[in-house]
Design a protein around this motif. Sequence first.
Motif, PDB file in Angstrom:
ATOM      1  N   LYS A 188      -6.667  -2.934  -0.424  1.00  0.00           N
ATOM      2  CA  LYS A 188      -6.203  -3.763  -1.165  1.00  0.00           C
ATOM      3  C   LYS A 188      -6.497  -5.338  -0.285  1.00  0.00           C
ATOM      4  O   LYS A 188      -5.523  -5.976   0.027  1.00  0.00           O
ATOM      5  N   VAL A 208       0.823  -1.198  -0.116  1.00  0.00           N
ATOM      6  CA  VAL A 208       0.001   0.023   0.133  1.00  0.00           C
ATOM      7  C   VAL A 208       1.053   1.239   0.092  1.00  0.00           C
ATOM      8  O   VAL A 208       1.911   1.379   0.984  1.00  0.00           O
ATOM      9  N   ASN A 239      -2.237   5.128  -2.945  1.00  0.00           N
ATOM     10  CA  ASN A 239      -3.537   4.088  -2.558  1.00  0.00           C
ATOM     11  C   ASN A 239      -4.234   4.875  -1.601  1.00  0.00           C
ATOM     12  O   ASN A 239      -5.642   4.941  -1.610  1.00  0.00           O
TER      13      ASN A 239
END
Length: 429
Positions: free
Chosen positions: A76, A20, A24
């Motif tokens: 994610k 990440v 993001n």
Amino acid sequence: MSGQQSSSSSLYVGDLAGDVTEANLFDVFREVGPVLSIRVCRDAVTRRSLGYAYVNFQSPLDAERTIETMNFCKIKDKPCRIMWCKRDPSLRKSGVGNIFIKNLAPNIDNKALHDTFSAFGSILSCKVIPVNENDPNSKRYGFVHFQTQNAADEAVAKVNQMLLNGHQVYVGKFERKDRKISNLSKTYTNCYVKHFNPKVTDEEMKKFFERFGAVNSVKILSSDDGEAKGVAFVSFTDHESAQKAVDEVHESEPEGIVAPGRKLYVARHQKKAEREHLKRAAAKERAAQYMKYANLYIKNLDDSVNSNTLHDVFKEFGEIVSAKVMYDKAVHVSKGFGFVCFKEQESANNAAAAMNGRILSGKPLYVAVAQRKDARKAQLDQLYRNGRPGFVTPNIQQNALGANVMQQQQQQARLQGMMQQGMPRSMVG
């Protein structure tokens, strides 16, 4: 929103996947409101993500709305934990409002724990940890940090020994491990005994320790074939008796009880988790102490060189904190390298400059500043990633210099040996 939180617009975002990035997180949180900054925390050496980040909003209201609507959302494919950023560590370390829950069912996650305990008051943070991370069906334990101690007390009173998803849970006030260990030393009743005569029986051991107070039980551990392992446990009815036994018998030589040529070892019994915690704490303390000093790495040592030799050779450059040659524990043979730790950085620099390439016991030394393994790996990874073989860091230059010096000295020794045998110089490669 509390007064303590109303002035804050900074959030902590934890349990992040390793890949990440700030981009993001920006894509996720900009939906709530204007974001001023985002920082994913990374290892200073390897630059790998540490799994958490800080997000600063323009408005405290946006930060509060983020906690209310996005806590435990997936980033994610991994649920994140969001909480207020607390700059003052004393709030966490004080233990106020913090409770501990164990024997949780495998299907209890962070969100389920939060939903269960939010009925008792505002929660600052909560986290569930599996006992065995490799087993998805493992039991779990967790922590819940309430904003007030009253909320924590009410949660303990009403949830302790209750069933959650079919599992009876224990809920109690959280106590830091070092403080818990300190309290155990004042209340223990079980003693650990070793270095006693292998012929001593349970009854003889019990009779010996009853002079210090009432004994509940004695157990001498033995293998399947009945042979004593040399370890015993003595359980007293009260702490004072156990403490008296430790104070009076430890390091003594009671006739008929102690093994020949040994001194009896008697101490407070410690669980494996406690021993490992103390070992980690001691290692951390040693590492913190040595971080203050300058450490040198020395290799190409002859087998005859020991730690005392290393100390004597390097002491001319300044005060030495420690000098150690590393040995193979199985056969107690030198591994050919060691470390010298100087109190002053200047002393280490002078030693590295003067001793690199110097002959000790017939072998040229390689001396350089010691580096952590992950630091060396990150340095080499960075070098290879850059794809610039012509560029080397100062440490790598020093390595190359040491190798060249060693190669030249070996070639010179080979040349001298051949000339002594009468060989012409032109035949030497």
